[in-house]
Design a protein around this motif. Structure first.
Motif, PDB file in Angstrom:
ATOM      1  N   SER A 102     -71.644 -56.610 -33.477  1.00 38.17           N
ATOM      2  CA  SER A 102     -71.704 -55.500 -33.388  1.00 38.17           C
ATOM      3  C   SER A 102     -71.977 -54.433 -34.281  1.00 38.17           C
ATOM      4  O   SER A 102     -72.448 -54.904 -35.340  1.00 38.17           O
ATOM      5  CB  SER A 102     -70.095 -54.939 -33.291  1.00 38.17           C
ATOM      6  OG  SER A 102     -69.532 -55.096 -34.284  1.00 38.17           O
ATOM      7  N   LEU A 103     -72.212 -53.226 -33.911  1.00 40.93           N
ATOM      8  CA  LEU A 103     -72.761 -52.375 -34.806  1.00 40.93           C
ATOM      9  C   LEU A 103     -71.821 -52.045 -36.020  1.00 40.93           C
ATOM     10  O   LEU A 103     -72.385 -51.445 -37.129  1.00 40.93           O
ATOM     11  CB  LEU A 103     -72.846 -50.734 -34.417  1.00 40.93           C
ATOM     12  CG  LEU A 103     -74.070 -50.810 -33.238  1.00 40.93           C
ATOM     13  CD1 LEU A 103     -74.177 -49.289 -32.448  1.00 40.93           C
ATOM     14  CD2 LEU A 103     -75.471 -51.097 -33.660  1.00 40.93           C
ATOM     15  N   THR A 104     -70.609 -52.290 -36.213  1.00 40.85           N
ATOM     16  CA  THR A 104     -69.678 -52.376 -37.205  1.00 40.85           C
ATOM     17  C   THR A 104     -69.317 -53.415 -38.048  1.00 40.85           C
ATOM     18  O   THR A 104     -68.849 -53.679 -39.015  1.00 40.85           O
ATOM     19  CB  THR A 104     -68.345 -51.623 -36.692  1.00 40.85           C
ATOM     20  OG1 THR A 104     -67.548 -52.617 -35.837  1.00 40.85           O
ATOM     21  CG2 THR A 104     -68.534 -50.338 -36.146  1.00 40.85           C
ATOM     22  N   SER A 105     -69.880 -54.714 -37.413  1.00 39.18           N
ATOM     23  CA  SER A 105     -69.770 -55.734 -38.141  1.00 39.18           C
ATOM     24  C   SER A 105     -70.684 -55.787 -39.623  1.00 39.18           C
ATOM     25  O   SER A 105     -71.566 -55.447 -39.572  1.00 39.18           O
ATOM     26  CB  SER A 105     -70.183 -56.999 -37.104  1.00 39.18           C
ATOM     27  OG  SER A 105     -70.030 -58.351 -37.988  1.00 39.18           O
ATOM     28  N   LEU A 106     -70.189 -56.604 -40.598  1.00 38.23           N
ATOM     29  CA  LEU A 106     -70.731 -56.734 -41.595  1.00 38.23           C
ATOM     30  C   LEU A 106     -71.179 -58.470 -41.629  1.00 38.23           C
ATOM     31  O   LEU A 106     -71.814 -58.772 -42.585  1.00 38.23           O
ATOM     32  CB  LEU A 106     -69.805 -56.622 -42.884  1.00 38.23           C
ATOM     33  CG  LEU A 106     -69.508 -55.189 -43.099  1.00 38.23           C
ATOM     34  CD1 LEU A 106     -68.319 -55.155 -44.063  1.00 38.23           C
ATOM     35  CD2 LEU A 106     -70.334 -54.167 -42.875  1.00 38.23           C
ATOM     36  N   LYS A 107     -70.983 -59.132 -40.572  1.00 34.63           N
ATOM     37  CA  LYS A 107     -71.475 -60.465 -40.507  1.00 34.63           C
ATOM     38  C   LYS A 107     -72.598 -60.594 -39.787  1.00 34.63           C
ATOM     39  O   LYS A 107     -72.727 -60.425 -38.693  1.00 34.63           O
ATOM     40  CB  LYS A 107     -70.405 -61.387 -40.151  1.00 34.63           C
ATOM     41  CG  LYS A 107     -68.956 -61.257 -40.779  1.00 34.63           C
ATOM     42  CD  LYS A 107     -68.072 -62.184 -40.103  1.00 34.63           C
ATOM     43  CE  LYS A 107     -66.592 -62.117 -40.914  1.00 34.63           C
ATOM     44  NZ  LYS A 107     -65.598 -63.150 -40.201  1.00 34.63           N
ATOM     45  N   TYR A 108     -73.932 -61.041 -40.438  1.00 34.63           N
ATOM     46  CA  TYR A 108     -75.298 -61.000 -39.922  1.00 34.63           C
ATOM     47  C   TYR A 108     -75.573 -62.588 -40.065  1.00 34.63           C
ATOM     48  O   TYR A 108     -75.163 -63.367 -41.117  1.00 34.63           O
ATOM     49  CB  TYR A 108     -76.032 -60.330 -40.526  1.00 34.63           C
ATOM     50  CG  TYR A 108     -76.171 -58.822 -40.076  1.00 34.63           C
ATOM     51  CD1 TYR A 108     -74.932 -58.066 -40.440  1.00 34.63           C
ATOM     52  CD2 TYR A 108     -77.149 -58.284 -39.075  1.00 34.63           C
ATOM     53  CE1 TYR A 108     -74.927 -56.570 -39.734  1.00 34.63           C
ATOM     54  CE2 TYR A 108     -76.954 -57.013 -38.680  1.00 34.63           C
ATOM     55  CZ  TYR A 108     -75.755 -56.123 -39.084  1.00 34.63           C
ATOM     56  OH  TYR A 108     -75.816 -54.907 -38.602  1.00 34.63           O
ATOM     57  N   ASP A 109     -76.413 -63.089 -39.286  1.00 35.45           N
ATOM     58  CA  ASP A 109     -76.652 -64.417 -39.307  1.00 35.45           C
ATOM     59  C   ASP A 109     -77.974 -64.746 -40.085  1.00 35.45           C
ATOM     60  O   ASP A 109     -78.036 -65.852 -40.959  1.00 35.45           O
ATOM     61  CB  ASP A 109     -76.977 -64.947 -37.777  1.00 35.45           C
ATOM     62  CG  ASP A 109     -75.779 -64.978 -36.817  1.00 35.45           C
ATOM     63  OD1 ASP A 109     -76.095 -64.754 -35.788  1.00 35.45           O
ATOM     64  OD2 ASP A 109     -74.640 -65.342 -37.383  1.00 35.45           O
ATOM     65  N   TYR A 110     -78.653 -63.947 -40.014  1.00 38.33           N
ATOM     66  CA  TYR A 110     -80.074 -64.144 -40.721  1.00 38.33           C
ATOM     67  C   TYR A 110     -80.191 -62.952 -41.686  1.00 38.33           C
ATOM     68  O   TYR A 110     -80.227 -61.662 -41.401  1.00 38.33           O
ATOM     69  CB  TYR A 110     -81.099 -64.157 -39.646  1.00 38.33           C
ATOM     70  CG  TYR A 110     -80.952 -65.180 -38.803  1.00 38.33           C
ATOM     71  CD1 TYR A 110     -80.630 -64.747 -37.447  1.00 38.33           C
ATOM     72  CD2 TYR A 110     -81.063 -66.707 -39.082  1.00 38.33           C
ATOM     73  CE1 TYR A 110     -80.178 -65.722 -36.601  1.00 38.33           C
ATOM     74  CE2 TYR A 110     -80.606 -67.453 -38.134  1.00 38.33           C
ATOM     75  CZ  TYR A 110     -80.425 -67.131 -36.844  1.00 38.33           C
ATOM     76  OH  TYR A 110     -80.322 -67.902 -35.957  1.00 38.33           O
ATOM     77  N   TRP A 111     -80.732 -63.132 -43.009  1.00 41.16           N
ATOM     78  CA  TRP A 111     -81.293 -62.310 -44.015  1.00 41.16           C
ATOM     79  C   TRP A 111     -82.641 -62.310 -44.630  1.00 41.16           C
ATOM     80  O   TRP A 111     -82.949 -63.740 -44.647  1.00 41.16           O
ATOM     81  CB  TRP A 111     -80.030 -62.206 -45.016  1.00 41.16           C
ATOM     82  CG  TRP A 111     -78.719 -62.026 -44.980  1.00 41.16           C
ATOM     83  CD1 TRP A 111     -77.755 -62.857 -44.092  1.00 41.16           C
ATOM     84  CD2 TRP A 111     -77.928 -60.804 -44.952  1.00 41.16           C
ATOM     85  NE1 TRP A 111     -76.583 -62.038 -44.088  1.00 41.16           N
ATOM     86  CE2 TRP A 111     -76.806 -60.990 -44.199  1.00 41.16           C
ATOM     87  CE3 TRP A 111     -78.481 -59.386 -45.457  1.00 41.16           C
ATOM     88  CZ2 TRP A 111     -75.769 -59.648 -44.471  1.00 41.16           C
ATOM     89  CZ3 TRP A 111     -77.463 -58.522 -45.559  1.00 41.16           C
ATOM     90  CH2 TRP A 111     -75.967 -58.508 -45.050  1.00 41.16           C
ATOM     91  N   GLY A 112     -82.881 -61.014 -44.886  1.00 41.86           N
ATOM     92  CA  GLY A 112     -84.387 -61.271 -45.849  1.00 41.86           C
ATOM     93  C   GLY A 112     -84.063 -61.254 -47.034  1.00 41.86           C
ATOM     94  O   GLY A 112     -83.010 -61.359 -47.647  1.00 41.86           O
ATOM     95  N   GLN A 113     -85.018 -61.442 -47.766  1.00 43.84           N
ATOM     96  CA  GLN A 113     -84.995 -61.497 -49.381  1.00 43.84           C
ATOM     97  C   GLN A 113     -85.048 -60.098 -49.896  1.00 43.84           C
ATOM     98  O   GLN A 113     -84.616 -60.301 -51.184  1.00 43.84           O
ATOM     99  CB  GLN A 113     -86.490 -62.049 -49.841  1.00 43.84           C
ATOM    100  CG  GLN A 113     -86.803 -63.666 -49.417  1.00 43.84           C
ATOM    101  CD  GLN A 113     -85.425 -64.522 -49.872  1.00 43.84           C
ATOM    102  OE1 GLN A 113     -85.153 -64.775 -51.045  1.00 43.84           O
ATOM    103  NE2 GLN A 113     -84.719 -65.301 -48.920  1.00 43.84           N
ATOM    104  N   GLY A 114     -85.069 -59.233 -49.440  1.00 42.24           N
ATOM    105  CA  GLY A 114     -84.901 -57.863 -50.067  1.00 42.24           C
ATOM    106  C   GLY A 114     -86.267 -57.049 -50.659  1.00 42.24           C
ATOM    107  O   GLY A 114     -87.415 -57.918 -50.906  1.00 42.24           O
ATOM    108  N   THR A 115     -86.233 -55.907 -50.762  1.00 46.48           N
ATOM    109  CA  THR A 115     -87.331 -54.991 -51.246  1.00 46.48           C
ATOM    110  C   THR A 115     -86.650 -54.061 -52.017  1.00 46.48           C
ATOM    111  O   THR A 115     -85.695 -53.377 -51.670  1.00 46.48           O
ATOM    112  CB  THR A 115     -87.908 -54.566 -49.911  1.00 46.48           C
ATOM    113  OG1 THR A 115     -89.290 -53.672 -50.655  1.00 46.48           O
ATOM    114  CG2 THR A 115     -87.409 -53.483 -49.131  1.00 46.48           C
TER     115      THR A 115
END
Length: 121
Positions: A102-115
């Motif tokens: 959902s749009l309010t969830s803080l739980k994501y399955d996949y993440w990038g390395q960051g910039t």
């Protein structure tokens, strides 16, 4: 496995603009809620913005409302974060994430390395 790769960070003066991009692999990109988070030195990671799979719905942190815009191009499997009127307190590593429920969830399955985004005063 879904890969998430951010780009577009850099150094900008206060009041300036940057656009971050996030390229994502996977055939079901348009079904993913996509989000942007950031983490400043010594602070916890915080939510910035999220966008629905269709791109019709968005959610923003209060600190960036009116200044940042999240968008997506499902044909390119890419999500963007347009950042305007940048402030020194926006300085952080920005992370793209995919796969929340959902749009309010803080739980994501996949993440990038960051910039890294650095805003000078």
């Amino acid at each position: 496995q879904v890969q998430v790769v951010e780009s577009g960070g850099g150094l900008v003066q206060a009041g300036g603009s940057l656009r971050l991009s996030c390229a994502t692999s996977g055939r079901t990109f348009n079904s993913y809620v996509m989000g942007w988070f950031r983490q400043a030195p010594g602070k916890e990671r915080e939510f910035v913005a999220a966008i629905s799979g269709s791109g019709n719905m968005r959610n923003y942190a209060d600190s960036v409302k009116g200044r940042f815009t999240i968008s997506r191009d499902n044909a390119k499997n890419t999500v963007y974060l347009q950042m305007n009127s940048l402030k020194p307190e926006d300085t952080a590593v920005y992370y793209c994430a995919a796969g929340a429920r959902s749009l309010t969830s803080l739980k994501y399955d996949y993440w990038g390395q960051g910039t890294q985004v650095t805003v000078s005063s």
